[in-house]
Motif scaffolding. Structure first.
Motif, PDB file in Angstrom:
ATOM      1  N   LEU A  44       0.840  -1.193   0.000  1.00 53.66           N
ATOM      2  CA  LEU A  44       0.000   0.000   0.000  1.00 53.66           C
ATOM      3  C   LEU A  44       0.874   1.241   0.000  1.00 53.66           C
ATOM      4  O   LEU A  44       1.829   1.339   0.770  1.00 53.66           O
ATOM      5  CB  LEU A  44      -0.900   0.012   1.240  1.00 53.66           C
ATOM      6  CG  LEU A  44      -1.844  -1.179   1.409  1.00 53.66           C
ATOM      7  CD1 LEU A  44      -2.639  -1.039   2.701  1.00 53.66           C
ATOM      8  CD2 LEU A  44      -2.775  -1.308   0.221  1.00 53.66           C
ATOM      9  N   MET A  45       0.529   2.188  -0.848  1.00 58.71           N
ATOM     10  CA  MET A  45       1.264   3.439  -0.919  1.00 58.71           C
ATOM     11  C   MET A  45       0.263   4.592  -0.872  1.00 58.71           C
ATOM     12  O   MET A  45      -0.557   4.754  -1.770  1.00 58.71           O
ATOM     13  CB  MET A  45       2.070   3.514  -2.210  1.00 58.71           C
ATOM     14  CG  MET A  45       2.881   4.790  -2.360  1.00 58.71           C
ATOM     15  SD  MET A  45       4.156   4.972  -1.100  1.00 58.71           S
ATOM     16  CE  MET A  45       5.278   3.675  -1.649  1.00 58.71           C
TER      17      MET A  45
ATOM     18  N   VAL B 223      -2.701   3.431  -3.276  1.00 61.60           N
ATOM     19  CA  VAL B 223      -2.584   2.442  -4.340  1.00 61.60           C
ATOM     20  C   VAL B 223      -2.192   1.099  -3.733  1.00 61.60           C
ATOM     21  O   VAL B 223      -1.159   0.993  -3.056  1.00 61.60           O
ATOM     22  CB  VAL B 223      -1.534   2.866  -5.384  1.00 61.60           C
ATOM     23  CG1 VAL B 223      -1.443   1.804  -6.483  1.00 61.60           C
ATOM     24  CG2 VAL B 223      -1.886   4.209  -5.980  1.00 61.60           C
ATOM     25  N   ALA B 224      -3.015   0.100  -3.971  1.00 67.22           N
ATOM     26  CA  ALA B 224      -2.711  -1.271  -3.555  1.00 67.22           C
ATOM     27  C   ALA B 224      -2.114  -1.996  -4.749  1.00 67.22           C
ATOM     28  O   ALA B 224      -2.768  -2.126  -5.793  1.00 67.22           O
ATOM     29  CB  ALA B 224      -3.965  -1.980  -3.082  1.00 67.22           C
TER      30      ALA B 224
ATOM     31  N   SER C 134     -11.071  -5.695   0.072  1.00 63.51           N
ATOM     32  CA  SER C 134     -11.617  -4.385   0.401  1.00 63.51           C
ATOM     33  C   SER C 134     -10.491  -3.472   0.822  1.00 63.51           C
ATOM     34  O   SER C 134      -9.419  -3.922   1.233  1.00 63.51           O
ATOM     35  CB  SER C 134     -12.658  -4.495   1.520  1.00 63.51           C
ATOM     36  OG  SER C 134     -12.050  -4.919   2.727  1.00 63.51           O
ATOM     37  N   MET C 135     -10.744  -2.193   0.693  1.00 58.49           N
ATOM     38  CA  MET C 135      -9.794  -1.170   1.146  1.00 58.49           C
ATOM     39  C   MET C 135     -10.529  -0.219   2.065  1.00 58.49           C
ATOM     40  O   MET C 135     -11.762  -0.114   2.032  1.00 58.49           O
ATOM     41  CB  MET C 135      -9.185  -0.430  -0.041  1.00 58.49           C
ATOM     42  CG  MET C 135      -8.315  -1.318  -0.921  1.00 58.49           C
ATOM     43  SD  MET C 135      -7.572  -0.439  -2.312  1.00 58.49           S
ATOM     44  CE  MET C 135      -6.336   0.549  -1.455  1.00 58.49           C
ATOM     45  N   ALA C 136      -9.761   0.474   2.861  1.00 64.07           N
ATOM     46  CA  ALA C 136     -10.375   1.385   3.817  1.00 64.07           C
ATOM     47  C   ALA C 136      -9.409   2.494   4.154  1.00 64.07           C
ATOM     48  O   ALA C 136      -8.197   2.379   3.950  1.00 64.07           O
ATOM     49  CB  ALA C 136     -10.768   0.636   5.097  1.00 64.07           C
TER      50      ALA C 136
ATOM     51  N   SER D 167      -7.968 -11.832   0.914  1.00 65.85           N
ATOM     52  CA  SER D 167      -7.879 -13.262   1.214  1.00 65.85           C
ATOM     53  C   SER D 167      -7.593 -13.511   2.687  1.00 65.85           C
ATOM     54  O   SER D 167      -6.781 -14.379   3.040  1.00 65.85           O
ATOM     55  CB  SER D 167      -6.793 -13.924   0.344  1.00 65.85           C
ATOM     56  OG  SER D 167      -7.141 -13.878  -1.017  1.00 65.85           O
ATOM     57  N   GLY D 168      -8.245 -12.728   3.538  1.00 64.96           N
ATOM     58  CA  GLY D 168      -8.121 -12.944   4.968  1.00 64.96           C
ATOM     59  C   GLY D 168      -6.905 -12.316   5.616  1.00 64.96           C
ATOM     60  O   GLY D 168      -6.732 -12.414   6.834  1.00 64.96           O
ATOM     61  N   ARG D 169      -6.056 -11.676   4.854  1.00 64.73           N
ATOM     62  CA  ARG D 169      -4.874 -11.023   5.405  1.00 64.73           C
ATOM     63  C   ARG D 169      -5.086  -9.509   5.412  1.00 64.73           C
ATOM     64  O   ARG D 169      -5.750  -8.951   4.539  1.00 64.73           O
ATOM     65  CB  ARG D 169      -3.631 -11.380   4.601  1.00 64.73           C
ATOM     66  CG  ARG D 169      -3.319 -12.875   4.619  1.00 64.73           C
ATOM     67  CD  ARG D 169      -2.034 -13.173   3.886  1.00 64.73           C
ATOM     68  NE  ARG D 169      -0.883 -12.612   4.598  1.00 64.73           N
ATOM     69  CZ  ARG D 169       0.372 -12.761   4.195  1.00 64.73           C
ATOM     70  NH1 ARG D 169       0.633 -13.440   3.093  1.00 64.73           N
ATOM     71  NH2 ARG D 169       1.372 -12.231   4.868  1.00 64.73           N
ATOM     72  N   LEU D 170      -4.502  -8.866   6.417  1.00 63.62           N
ATOM     73  CA  LEU D 170      -4.665  -7.432   6.603  1.00 63.62           C
ATOM     74  C   LEU D 170      -3.363  -6.702   6.295  1.00 63.62           C
ATOM     75  O   LEU D 170      -2.279  -7.185   6.639  1.00 63.62           O
ATOM     76  CB  LEU D 170      -5.101  -7.134   8.041  1.00 63.62           C
ATOM     77  CG  LEU D 170      -6.340  -7.867   8.544  1.00 63.62           C
ATOM     78  CD1 LEU D 170      -6.649  -7.438   9.974  1.00 63.62           C
ATOM     79  CD2 LEU D 170      -7.527  -7.618   7.638  1.00 63.62           C
ATOM     80  N   TYR D 171      -3.504  -5.562   5.675  1.00 70.35           N
ATOM     81  CA  TYR D 171      -2.344  -4.758   5.298  1.00 70.35           C
ATOM     82  C   TYR D 171      -2.600  -3.306   5.694  1.00 70.35           C
ATOM     83  O   TYR D 171      -3.726  -2.814   5.603  1.00 70.35           O
ATOM     84  CB  TYR D 171      -2.104  -4.829   3.782  1.00 70.35           C
ATOM     85  CG  TYR D 171      -1.889  -6.235   3.265  1.00 70.35           C
ATOM     86  CD1 TYR D 171      -2.968  -7.030   2.900  1.00 70.35           C
ATOM     87  CD2 TYR D 171      -0.611  -6.760   3.134  1.00 70.35           C
ATOM     88  CE1 TYR D 171      -2.779  -8.322   2.429  1.00 70.35           C
ATOM     89  CE2 TYR D 171      -0.406  -8.051   2.655  1.00 70.35           C
ATOM     90  CZ  TYR D 171      -1.502  -8.822   2.312  1.00 70.35           C
ATOM     91  OH  TYR D 171      -1.301 -10.095   1.839  1.00 70.35           O
ATOM     92  N   TRP D 172      -1.527  -2.634   6.112  1.00 70.08           N
ATOM     93  CA  TRP D 172      -1.606  -1.219   6.476  1.00 70.08           C
ATOM     94  C   TRP D 172      -0.554  -0.429   5.705  1.00 70.08           C
ATOM     95  O   TRP D 172       0.569  -0.902   5.507  1.00 70.08           O
ATOM     96  CB  TRP D 172      -1.345  -1.018   7.965  1.00 70.08           C
ATOM     97  CG  TRP D 172      -2.461  -1.480   8.840  1.00 70.08           C
ATOM     98  CD1 TRP D 172      -2.571  -2.696   9.464  1.00 70.08           C
ATOM     99  CD2 TRP D 172      -3.623  -0.741   9.212  1.00 70.08           C
ATOM    100  NE1 TRP D 172      -3.734  -2.743  10.188  1.00 70.08           N
ATOM    101  CE2 TRP D 172      -4.393  -1.570  10.059  1.00 70.08           C
ATOM    102  CE3 TRP D 172      -4.094   0.542   8.910  1.00 70.08           C
ATOM    103  CZ2 TRP D 172      -5.607  -1.146  10.601  1.00 70.08           C
ATOM    104  CZ3 TRP D 172      -5.294   0.949   9.455  1.00 70.08           C
ATOM    105  CH2 TRP D 172      -6.042   0.115  10.285  1.00 70.08           C
ATOM    106  N   GLY D 173      -0.922   0.775   5.318  1.00 69.78           N
ATOM    107  CA  GLY D 173       0.055   1.710   4.798  1.00 69.78           C
ATOM    108  C   GLY D 173       0.794   2.379   5.946  1.00 69.78           C
ATOM    109  O   GLY D 173       0.454   2.190   7.121  1.00 69.78           O
ATOM    110  N   GLN D 174       1.777   3.159   5.602  1.00 70.50           N
ATOM    111  CA  GLN D 174       2.594   3.810   6.635  1.00 70.50           C
ATOM    112  C   GLN D 174       1.942   5.068   7.181  1.00 70.50           C
ATOM    113  O   GLN D 174       2.373   5.596   8.206  1.00 70.50           O
ATOM    114  CB  GLN D 174       3.980   4.130   6.070  1.00 70.50           C
ATOM    115  CG  GLN D 174       4.798   2.867   5.776  1.00 70.50           C
ATOM    116  CD  GLN D 174       6.237   3.176   5.452  1.00 70.50           C
ATOM    117  OE1 GLN D 174       6.579   4.296   5.102  1.00 70.50           O
ATOM    118  NE2 GLN D 174       7.092   2.168   5.555  1.00 70.50           N
TER     119      GLN D 174
END
Length: 126
Positions: free
Chosen positions: A4-5, A23-24, A38-40, A111-118
């Motif tokens: 994620l940026m 941007v993912a 999904s994005m948030a 797919s069940g995994r979570l990602y965060w931007g900085q």
């Protein structure tokens, strides 16, 4: 794997608008299935817990936190190319107030995994 940026942070005066973008980027061609992506946008303002602003699914379905839905709008754009994909979530922020100052974070679930931007800093001041 998703990267994620965020962009668009900076200073703005009260009453003005600003748009944040996230941007993912997928490291390989994603096989989207239904609502598995999904994005948030979240934010953390001084002295408060991180709060959810809005979410958006790949279908465009949105969900907003109660406190900001009148002034903030989330949207998304998708670009598929060369076996890869970029999904962009934009956050349009209107009628900004000093209390909107904080760090804004992009979030994705895939797919069940979570990602965060900085995070990107937004300062609302005259």
């Amino acid at each position: 794997q998703v990267t994620l940026m965020e962009s668009g942070g900076g200073s703005v005066r009260p009453g003005e608008s600003k748009t944040l973008s996230c941007v993912a980027t997928f490291t390989s061609a994603p096989a989207f299935r239904g609502d598995e992506f999904s994005m948030a946008w979240y934010r953390q303002t001084p002295g408060k817990d991180r709060e959810m602003i809005a979410t958006i699914g790949l279908t465009g379905a949105t969900n907003y936190g109660d406190s900001l839905k009148e002034r903030f709008t989330i949207s998304r754009r998708a670009h598929f190319f060369a076996g890869k994909a970029n999904i962009t979530a934009d956050l349009q922020m209107d009628s900004l107030k000093a209390e909107d100052t904080g760090v804004y974070y992009c979030h994705a679930e895939f797919s069940g995994r979570l990602y965060w931007g900085q995070g990107t800093q937004v300062l609302v001041a005259s």
